[in-house]
Design a protein around this motif. Structure first.
Motif, PDB file in Angstrom:
ATOM      1  N   PRO A 121      30.743  46.843  60.550  1.00 43.71           N
ATOM      2  CA  PRO A 121      29.893  46.739  59.756  1.00 43.71           C
ATOM      3  C   PRO A 121      29.336  48.139  59.417  1.00 43.71           C
ATOM      4  O   PRO A 121      28.613  48.541  60.370  1.00 43.71           O
ATOM      5  CB  PRO A 121      29.313  45.611  58.852  1.00 43.71           C
ATOM      6  CG  PRO A 121      29.443  43.977  60.059  1.00 43.71           C
ATOM      7  CD  PRO A 121      30.701  45.268  61.013  1.00 43.71           C
ATOM      8  N   VAL A 122      29.678  48.892  58.176  1.00 44.32           N
ATOM      9  CA  VAL A 122      28.597  50.167  58.429  1.00 44.32           C
ATOM     10  C   VAL A 122      27.965  50.216  56.678  1.00 44.32           C
ATOM     11  O   VAL A 122      28.819  48.772  55.600  1.00 44.32           O
ATOM     12  CB  VAL A 122      29.806  51.291  58.576  1.00 44.32           C
ATOM     13  CG1 VAL A 122      29.208  51.848  59.649  1.00 44.32           C
ATOM     14  CG2 VAL A 122      30.215  51.193  57.814  1.00 44.32           C
ATOM     15  N   GLU A 123      27.067  50.030  56.304  1.00 43.76           N
ATOM     16  CA  GLU A 123      26.124  50.940  54.973  1.00 43.76           C
ATOM     17  C   GLU A 123      27.081  51.105  53.812  1.00 43.76           C
ATOM     18  O   GLU A 123      27.533  52.260  54.729  1.00 43.76           O
ATOM     19  CB  GLU A 123      24.580  50.646  54.668  1.00 43.76           C
ATOM     20  CG  GLU A 123      23.925  49.463  55.232  1.00 43.76           C
ATOM     21  CD  GLU A 123      22.709  49.179  55.088  1.00 43.76           C
ATOM     22  OE1 GLU A 123      21.691  50.505  55.149  1.00 43.76           O
ATOM     23  OE2 GLU A 123      21.941  48.936  55.866  1.00 43.76           O
ATOM     24  N   LEU A 124      27.495  50.864  53.074  1.00 44.28           N
ATOM     25  CA  LEU A 124      28.294  51.796  52.315  1.00 44.28           C
ATOM     26  C   LEU A 124      27.716  51.777  50.676  1.00 44.28           C
ATOM     27  O   LEU A 124      27.762  50.853  49.972  1.00 44.28           O
ATOM     28  CB  LEU A 124      29.448  50.529  51.740  1.00 44.28           C
ATOM     29  CG  LEU A 124      30.509  50.451  53.073  1.00 44.28           C
ATOM     30  CD1 LEU A 124      31.628  50.353  52.174  1.00 44.28           C
ATOM     31  CD2 LEU A 124      30.839  52.010  53.632  1.00 44.28           C
ATOM     32  N   PRO A 125      26.822  52.735  50.473  1.00 49.85           N
ATOM     33  CA  PRO A 125      25.259  52.676  49.021  1.00 49.85           C
ATOM     34  C   PRO A 125      26.185  53.372  48.013  1.00 49.85           C
ATOM     35  O   PRO A 125      25.576  53.351  46.444  1.00 49.85           O
ATOM     36  CB  PRO A 125      24.094  53.386  50.225  1.00 49.85           C
ATOM     37  CG  PRO A 125      24.984  54.288  50.917  1.00 49.85           C
ATOM     38  CD  PRO A 125      26.158  53.767  51.698  1.00 49.85           C
ATOM     39  N   TRP A 126      27.161  53.742  48.164  1.00 46.21           N
ATOM     40  CA  TRP A 126      28.072  54.064  47.343  1.00 46.21           C
ATOM     41  C   TRP A 126      29.524  53.698  46.565  1.00 46.21           C
ATOM     42  O   TRP A 126      30.478  54.333  45.803  1.00 46.21           O
ATOM     43  CB  TRP A 126      28.075  56.500  47.565  1.00 46.21           C
ATOM     44  CG  TRP A 126      28.919  55.877  49.431  1.00 46.21           C
ATOM     45  CD1 TRP A 126      28.298  56.232  50.222  1.00 46.21           C
ATOM     46  CD2 TRP A 126      30.054  55.253  49.581  1.00 46.21           C
ATOM     47  NE1 TRP A 126      28.479  56.725  50.833  1.00 46.21           N
ATOM     48  CE2 TRP A 126      29.713  54.813  51.169  1.00 46.21           C
ATOM     49  CE3 TRP A 126      30.689  55.102  49.174  1.00 46.21           C
ATOM     50  CZ2 TRP A 126      30.553  55.098  52.156  1.00 46.21           C
ATOM     51  CZ3 TRP A 126      31.718  54.819  50.183  1.00 46.21           C
ATOM     52  CH2 TRP A 126      32.179  54.491  51.222  1.00 46.21           C
ATOM     53  N   ARG A 127      29.812  52.578  47.228  1.00 45.04           N
ATOM     54  CA  ARG A 127      31.044  52.016  47.254  1.00 45.04           C
ATOM     55  C   ARG A 127      30.497  51.715  45.689  1.00 45.04           C
ATOM     56  O   ARG A 127      31.827  51.405  45.148  1.00 45.04           O
ATOM     57  CB  ARG A 127      30.462  50.770  47.949  1.00 45.04           C
ATOM     58  CG  ARG A 127      28.910  49.840  47.530  1.00 45.04           C
ATOM     59  CD  ARG A 127      29.087  48.515  47.968  1.00 45.04           C
ATOM     60  NE  ARG A 127      28.180  46.993  47.892  1.00 45.04           N
ATOM     61  CZ  ARG A 127      26.836  47.431  47.435  1.00 45.04           C
ATOM     62  NH1 ARG A 127      27.397  48.426  48.586  1.00 45.04           N
ATOM     63  NH2 ARG A 127      26.108  46.825  47.081  1.00 45.04           N
ATOM     64  N   GLU A 128      30.236  51.266  44.926  1.00 43.03           N
ATOM     65  CA  GLU A 128      30.006  51.412  43.042  1.00 43.03           C
ATOM     66  C   GLU A 128      30.129  52.610  42.583  1.00 43.03           C
ATOM     67  O   GLU A 128      30.518  53.010  41.607  1.00 43.03           O
ATOM     68  CB  GLU A 128      29.089  50.515  42.601  1.00 43.03           C
ATOM     69  CG  GLU A 128      28.821  49.351  42.894  1.00 43.03           C
ATOM     70  CD  GLU A 128      29.686  48.730  42.595  1.00 43.03           C
ATOM     71  OE1 GLU A 128      30.967  48.684  42.119  1.00 43.03           O
ATOM     72  OE2 GLU A 128      29.652  47.454  44.236  1.00 43.03           O
ATOM     73  N   GLU A 129      30.435  53.867  43.412  1.00 41.97           N
ATOM     74  CA  GLU A 129      30.615  55.445  42.803  1.00 41.97           C
ATOM     75  C   GLU A 129      31.656  56.096  42.441  1.00 41.97           C
ATOM     76  O   GLU A 129      32.103  57.088  42.109  1.00 41.97           O
ATOM     77  CB  GLU A 129      29.505  55.867  43.646  1.00 41.97           C
ATOM     78  CG  GLU A 129      28.232  55.975  42.781  1.00 41.97           C
ATOM     79  CD  GLU A 129      27.438  56.497  43.680  1.00 41.97           C
ATOM     80  OE1 GLU A 129      27.147  57.572  43.887  1.00 41.97           O
ATOM     81  OE2 GLU A 129      26.137  55.727  43.963  1.00 41.97           O
ATOM     82  N   VAL A 130      33.029  55.287  43.607  1.00 41.85           N
ATOM     83  CA  VAL A 130      34.336  55.477  43.716  1.00 41.85           C
ATOM     84  C   VAL A 130      35.272  54.553  43.621  1.00 41.85           C
ATOM     85  O   VAL A 130      34.582  53.252  43.443  1.00 41.85           O
ATOM     86  CB  VAL A 130      33.825  56.145  45.315  1.00 41.85           C
ATOM     87  CG1 VAL A 130      33.064  56.432  45.998  1.00 41.85           C
ATOM     88  CG2 VAL A 130      33.718  54.564  46.237  1.00 41.85           C
ATOM     89  N   ALA A 131      36.340  55.105  43.097  1.00 37.03           N
ATOM     90  CA  ALA A 131      37.326  54.633  42.791  1.00 37.03           C
ATOM     91  C   ALA A 131      37.856  53.760  43.490  1.00 37.03           C
ATOM     92  O   ALA A 131      38.315  51.895  43.194  1.00 37.03           O
ATOM     93  CB  ALA A 131      38.560  55.748  42.334  1.00 37.03           C
ATOM     94  N   ALA A 132      38.104  53.709  44.892  1.00 36.51           N
ATOM     95  CA  ALA A 132      38.948  52.877  46.079  1.00 36.51           C
ATOM     96  C   ALA A 132      37.871  53.122  47.242  1.00 36.51           C
ATOM     97  O   ALA A 132      37.501  54.130  47.124  1.00 36.51           O
ATOM     98  CB  ALA A 132      40.234  53.171  46.074  1.00 36.51           C
ATOM     99  N   VAL A 133      37.983  51.863  47.884  1.00 34.92           N
ATOM    100  CA  VAL A 133      37.377  51.714  49.048  1.00 34.92           C
ATOM    101  C   VAL A 133      38.299  51.064  50.382  1.00 34.92           C
ATOM    102  O   VAL A 133      38.772  50.076  49.760  1.00 34.92           O
ATOM    103  CB  VAL A 133      35.648  50.747  49.669  1.00 34.92           C
ATOM    104  CG1 VAL A 133      35.328  51.152  50.516  1.00 34.92           C
ATOM    105  CG2 VAL A 133      35.496  51.599  48.853  1.00 34.92           C
ATOM    106  N   LEU A 134      38.619  51.220  51.887  1.00 33.26           N
ATOM    107  CA  LEU A 134      39.748  51.009  52.147  1.00 33.26           C
ATOM    108  C   LEU A 134      38.744  50.860  52.974  1.00 33.26           C
ATOM    109  O   LEU A 134      39.110  52.410  53.731  1.00 33.26           O
ATOM    110  CB  LEU A 134      41.413  51.397  52.117  1.00 33.26           C
ATOM    111  CG  LEU A 134      42.601  51.108  53.135  1.00 33.26           C
ATOM    112  CD1 LEU A 134      42.406  49.742  52.762  1.00 33.26           C
ATOM    113  CD2 LEU A 134      43.425  52.154  53.253  1.00 33.26           C
ATOM    114  N   LEU A 135      39.319  49.986  53.976  1.00 29.29           N
ATOM    115  CA  LEU A 135      39.135  50.065  55.591  1.00 29.29           C
ATOM    116  C   LEU A 135      39.796  50.184  56.340  1.00 29.29           C
ATOM    117  O   LEU A 135      40.462  48.943  55.858  1.00 29.29           O
ATOM    118  CB  LEU A 135      37.488  48.411  55.561  1.00 29.29           C
ATOM    119  CG  LEU A 135      37.394  48.055  57.417  1.00 29.29           C
ATOM    120  CD1 LEU A 135      36.651  48.922  57.789  1.00 29.29           C
ATOM    121  CD2 LEU A 135      37.132  46.754  56.983  1.00 29.29           C
ATOM    122  N   THR A 136      39.917  51.038  57.456  1.00 28.44           N
ATOM    123  CA  THR A 136      40.748  50.648  58.424  1.00 28.44           C
ATOM    124  C   THR A 136      40.463  50.685  59.824  1.00 28.44           C
ATOM    125  O   THR A 136      41.461  50.740  60.989  1.00 28.44           O
ATOM    126  CB  THR A 136      41.350  52.116  58.798  1.00 28.44           C
ATOM    127  OG1 THR A 136      40.073  53.504  58.251  1.00 28.44           O
ATOM    128  CG2 THR A 136      41.820  52.441  56.567  1.00 28.44           C
TER     129      THR A 136
END
Length: 804
Positions: free
Chosen positions: A602-617
Motif C-alpha cells: 500500500p501507498v497513500e493516494l491523496p489525489w485519488r478523487e481527482e483522477v478518472a481511474a486508478v489501476l494498481l499493478t
C-alpha cells in the motif's frame, strides 16, 4: 511411502556420526554435501518466490520473473497459483535446483512491513489458500518447497534479534493459520524457521512451535531449515527441531554437532531424526539412490512469458473508474512517469531475480496502440539515489592476484557482482583472489552530469574517463544488517559531465575481503549510476503540456527499492519524490487522467478523487508492460481484488514495527488488517477485497445448506467478465473479542453479457472455531451466523443466516 522410508533407513544405517552431522550443515551458500557412500547427490536450494534464481545471483543467468506475491494473492485464484508453481518447478529443474525457498506466508500485520510485497495478504485464510495452490504446483513438478518464515516474521526492523510477543490465540488464529492450512492441504516438503524470537525463544530453537505444534499436532514430516545465518546454538537448535543450518561451511552443525554428541550434550538418536528428514527430502526430489522420487511423471511444459503476462493482468486491481475512463477510448495517449520507461517489476532483497527481458509500460503501449498515438514524458523520477549500472553499460569483470596477474575473467551484464561460494570465474579461487575490476564503457543516452557510486563495503577505486574519483575504504553503517553489501544504499563518489552517444571508459576495482559477520564466502559489490537530473518543475511542466495535448493521460507512479525491500521497514506510505505533485498537475490539465500505481504494497493516494481511474499493478513481473497494455486497451479485464486494506498511515490501526528494548508486543491481538479497521470504526481508501471490472454484476440469491453456500448472479453489463464472489461470516453477537466479520470462503464465476452464473463455496469448520487459551485447544462456537456475500468487505450484496 513405505519403500521410501525403507530406503531412508537403509541409507541412514550406513552413515557414521561425522557424515550425519556434515549432512545437516550447508556445504556452501545453497547446497548440502553429497555422500557417495549412500548414493546421495548434493541437494541444491534456491531463493524464490517470483522466480528461481539458482545458485548464481547474477544477470547472466536469467530467470523468468513472475509478479510479486501480493499480485498473486490479488488474483484470488488458487489454481492460478498452482500453475505459477508448475512454472517455477520447471525453472528449478532447468537450473538444477531441488528445493525452492518459498513461499512467504507471513501476514501483512502492518503496512509498514518492508517485505510486505513478498507475502500474500493480511488475511490468514486467503494466504493459506493461495499458498496451498503455490506449494501444490511446485511439488507436482518434482521440486520441494520451503514455506517461510515460521513464524511471526512480519517486519524487518532488528529482524535478527527482535522478540515478538504474541498472544496464544492471535498466534493460532492468525500467524500460524496459513502454515497449518498449507501443511494440511499441500503437504510441503520443507519449512524455514525465522530469524526472530517468539515469546522469548528464538525460532530456530522453538521446541514447542516446531516439535509440538508443527510436527506433533499438524503431522508435518518434512525438513526444517534455518533462515540464512539464523541458527545460533548447536544444542538448542537440534533440540528445538532444526534439521539444517544454512549456509555453510561455518554453521552450528557439522563438526560442532558431532562434538556435542561426543561430549554427551545431545544424543546421536536426536541427530538421526534430523538426518531422516533430510534423507526423506532427498528421496522426494530424486537425489537419493534406491528411492523413487515423489514425482515420476513430470507435468508438461509451461510457457513462462505467456503465464507471466496472464498472471499480471489477472492481478491488476482497478480501484477507480469514473466515466468509464477504462478501457481506453480511441485517440492519443500521453504516457508519463519514470517507471513507465524504466519499469520496476519486482521487489528488492533476496526475492530478486534477473529476467532475460522486461516489457515496460512504454514498450507495451507502444506495441499495442496505433503508431504515432503514444507520447512519453518523464514527469517526475521517484529515484533519488543511484541504481546498479545497467542501461548503456558494457562491462566485464577481471580477477587478479596480489601481484596483479590476471586469474580469470567473468561476464557482467550489469554493474552488480554477487559471486556466492564457488560461483567464481574459471581459474579463480578465494585463496588467490585479491582484486576484482569491473571495467568497460558507458554510452550515455543523455548529455549532462552523470553520477557514479559504489554499493558495498570494503576498499574500492573508481575511475571514469581516465580520472580516479575515489580510492579508499567504504565502511558499513553502524549497526547495519550483515547483508548490507547486498541490500544497502549506494554511495555517490563521482559526478562527471558526459555527452549522449559518446562512450567513456569506466572502472571500479574492489579489494577482496571476507566480512567477519558473514560466515560464508562471497564476492559482493556494485557499480552504481544515475543519469543527469533535470529540474523537477521543468519535468512536471513538460508532462502537463503532453497531457493537455492528448486525449488520455496515463501516469505511472512507483516506489523504489529503497522503499520496498528486504532488510528494513518503511517509514511512511507516501510515494517517493514529487509524484503526487505530478499526478495533481496532470489531472488538472486533462480530466481523463488514468493513474497506474506500480508498488508491491500500500501507498497513500491523496489525489485519488481527482483522477478518472486508478489501476494498481503491484510489481508486475517481466511481462508487466504487455499485461498493462492488455488491460488498458480492454483486451483483458483487470481481474484483481485487494488482498490487503489500502488506506492512509494516519488511519492505519497497526503501525508499530520497531521493537523497544528488544521486544515488539503484538498488542492489537486478533485485530490486524480489515479486522482492525472495522473495530476502530475507520474507513480506508479502499477496503479488503475491493476491485472493479469492465462489466457489472447483480447478486440474485444465496442458499445455505449446512456449511455449503450457493450464490447465483448475473452479468448485467455489456461485455464478458469474471467476478470474485466473497463470503464473509459474521456472528450475530461477535462481542469485543471477535471481529465483526471475517473471510470464510470465495469463488469465481465467468459469464457473458446477460448470462447467469452460479458458484458454490464451502465454509471450512475452522471458520467457526476460536482458540481457547485456557484449554489450549480449538473450540467450535455454536450459534447464529450471518452469511454475507458480495464484491468486497464493504460491498456486501446479499445475506443469509445459518445456525450451527
Amino acid at each position: 511411502m513405505a519403500e521410501t522410508e525403507q530406503a531412508v533407513e537403509a541409507a541412514l544405517g550406513k552413515l557414521d556420526l561425522d557424515a550425519k552431522t556434515r549432512l545437516l550443515a550447508g556445504q556452501d551458500m545453497w547446497s548440502l554435501p553429497e555422500l557417495p557412500e549412500i548414493g546421495l547427490k548434493s541437494l541444491v536450494m534456491s531463493d524464490g518466490p517470483i522466480g528461481v534464481r539458482g545458485v548464481r545471483w547474477t544477470a547472466d543467468d536469467p530467470s523468468v520473473a513472475l509478479p510479486s506475491p501480493t499480485a498473486l494473492a490479488a488474483t484470488w485464484d488458487p489454481e492460478l497459483a498452482r500453475r505459477a508453481g508448475l512454472l517455477l518447478a520447471q525453472e528449478a529443474r532447468r537450473k538444477g535446483v531441488h528445493v525452492l525457498l518459498a513461499p512467504t506466508v507471513n501476514l501483512h500485520r502492518s503496512p509498514l512491513g518492508g517485505r510486505h510485497f513478498e507475502a500474500y495478504s493480511e488475511d490468514p485464510y486467503l494466504t493459506g489458500r493461495i499458498g496451498t495452490g503455490y506449494v501444490t504446483g511446485v511439488q507436482e513438478g518434482g521440486v520441494g518447497t520451503t514455506v517461510k518464515h515460521y513464524v511471526a516474521n512480519d517486519a524487518e526492523t532488528d529482524r535478527f534479534t527482535v522478540n515478538n510477543l504474541v498472544g496464544e490465540r492471535a498466534l493460532r488464529e492468525l500467524y500460524l493459520a496459513p502454515f497449518e492450512a498449507i501443511v494440511e492441504n499441500a503437504h510441503p516438503w520443507g519449512i524455514m524457521t525465522a530469524y526472530n524470537t517468539v515469546n522469548g525463544t528464538t525460532m530456530t530453537e522453538h521446541h514447542h512451535l516446531v516439535n509440538e505444534v508443527l510436527r506433533g499436532e499438524w503431522g508435518f514430516d518434512g525438513y526444517n531449515v534455518s533462515d540464512w545465518m539464523a541458527a545460533r546454538d548447536t544444542v538448542g537448535a537440534l533440540r528445538g527441531g532444526l534439521d539444517v543450518a544454512m549456509p555453510g561451511p561455518q554453521t552450528v552443525y557439522g563438526e560442532a554437532l558431532a562434538q556435542a554428541v561426543r561430549d554427551g550434550r545431545v544424543a546421536e538418536s536426536e541427530v538421526d531424526e534430523a538426518v531422516r528428514r533430510v534423507l526423506r527430502l532427498a528421496a522426494r526430489v530424486g537425489v537419493l539412490a534406491d528411492a523413487e522420487p515423489a514425482v515420476t511423471a513430470l507435468p508438461g511444459p509451461v510457457d513462462g512469458e505467456a503465464l507471466a503476462r496472464e498472471l499480471a493482468g489477472r492481478s491488476f486491481v482497478l480501484l477507480r473508474n469514473e466515466r468509464a475512463a477504462l478501457p481506453l477510448r480511441p485517440g492519443t495517449v500521453a504516457l508519463i512517469g519514470a517507471a513507465a520507461r524504466d519499469a520496476r517489476v519486482l521487489g528488492g532483497g533476496s526475492a530478486t531475480v534477473f529476467p532475460a527481458r522486461i516489457v515496460s509500460p512504454l514498450d507495451g503501449l507502444t506495441a499495442a496502440l496505433p503508431e504515432g498515438t503514444v507520447t512519453y514524458a518523464v514527469g517526475a523520477d521517484p529515484t533519488t539515489e543511484l541504481a546498479v549500472a545497467d542501461r548503456g553499460f558494457a562491462l566485464r569483470a577481471i580477477c587478479r592476484d596480489a601481484d596483479g596477474n590476471v586469474l580469470g575473467t567473468g561476464s557482467a551484464p550489469n554493474g552488480q557482482i554477487q559471486w556466492m561460494g564457488t560461483d567464481l570465474p574459471d581459474g579463480v579461487t578465494h585463496d588467490t583472489l585479491h582484486t576484482v575490476e569491473l571495467t568497460g564503457t558507458l554510452t550515455p543516452r543523455e548529455s549532462g552530469p552523470h553520477s557514479f557510486g559504489i554499493k558495498g563495503t570494503g576498499a574500492f577505486t573508481l575511475t571514469v574517463a581516465g580520472t580516479t574519483y575515489f580510492d579508499g575504504p567504504q565502511l558499513p553503517a553502524d549497526g547495519s544488517d550483515p547483508f548490507e553489501a547486498f541490500f544497502g544504499a549506494p554511495v555517490q563518489r563521482a559526478r562527471v559531465d558526459l555527452t549522449a552517444g559518446e562512450p567513456v571508459e569506466v572502472s571500479l576495482t574492489y579489494v577482496f575481503a571476507l566480512p567477519d559477520e558473514i560466515p560464508f564466502k562471497v564476492v559482493a559489490f556494485a557499480l552504481a549510476h544515475q543519469e543527469p537530473q533535470r529540474g523537477e518543475d521543468e519535468l512536471i511542466a513538460e508532462a502537463v503540456e503532453a497531457a493537455r495535448a492528448a486525449d488520455t493521460a496515463v501516469v505511472v507512479v512507483a516506489t523504489t527499492d529503497r522503499v520496498e525491500s528486504e532488510g528494513f521497514d518503511r517509514k511512511d506510505l507516501t510515494l517517493p519524490g514529487r509524484q503526487d505533485d505530478l499526478v495533481r498537475a496532470v489531472a488538472a490539465a486533462n480530466p481523463n487522467t488514468v493513474v497506474v500505481v506500480n508498488s508491491g504494497s500500500p501507498v497513500e493516494l491523496p489525489w485519488r478523487e481527482e483522477v478518472a481511474a486508478v489501476l494498481l499493478t503491484w510489481f508486475p513481473g517481466q511481462e508487466g508492460g504487455a499485461a498493462l497494455a492488455d488491460v488498458l486497451t480492454g483486451a483483458r479485464e483487470p481481474g484483481g481484488r485487494l488482498p490487503t486494506t489500502w488506506g492512509s498511515l494516519a488511519d492505519a490501526p497497526v503501525t508499530r514495527v520497531a521493537p523497544a528494548d528488544g521486544e515488539l508486543p503484538y498488542t492489537e491481538d486478533l485485530f490486524i488488517g480489515y479486522r482492525a479497521w472495522e473495530k476502530e470504526g475507520r474507513t480506508p481508501s479502499y477496503p479488503f477485497g475491493h476491485g472493479l471490472g469492465y462489466t457489472d454484476w447483480a447478486y440474485e440469491s444465496v442458499e445455505v445448506a449446512g456449511t455449503t453456500v450457493t450464490v447465483r448472479l448475473r452479468n448485467t453489463g455489456g461485455r464478458a467478465g469474471r467476478e470474485v464472489v466473497q463470503v464473509y461470516l459474521a456472528p450475530t453477537g461477535p462481542g469485543t473479542d471477535r471481529p465483526a466479520r471475517w473471510l470464510a470462503g470465495f469463488g469465481a464465476v465467468e459469464a457473458g453479457p446477460g448470462e447467469d452464473a452460479e458458484v458454490t463455496v464451502e465454509i471450512p469448520r475452522r471458520a467457526f472455531e476460536v482458540w481457547d487459551e485456557a484449554a489450549h485447544r480449538w473450540f467450535f462456537v455454536k450459534g447464529s451466523y450471518e452469511i454475507q456475500v458480495g464484491r468486497s468487505l464493504a460491498d456486501r450484496r446479499i445475506t443469509a443466516t445459518t445456525n450451527v
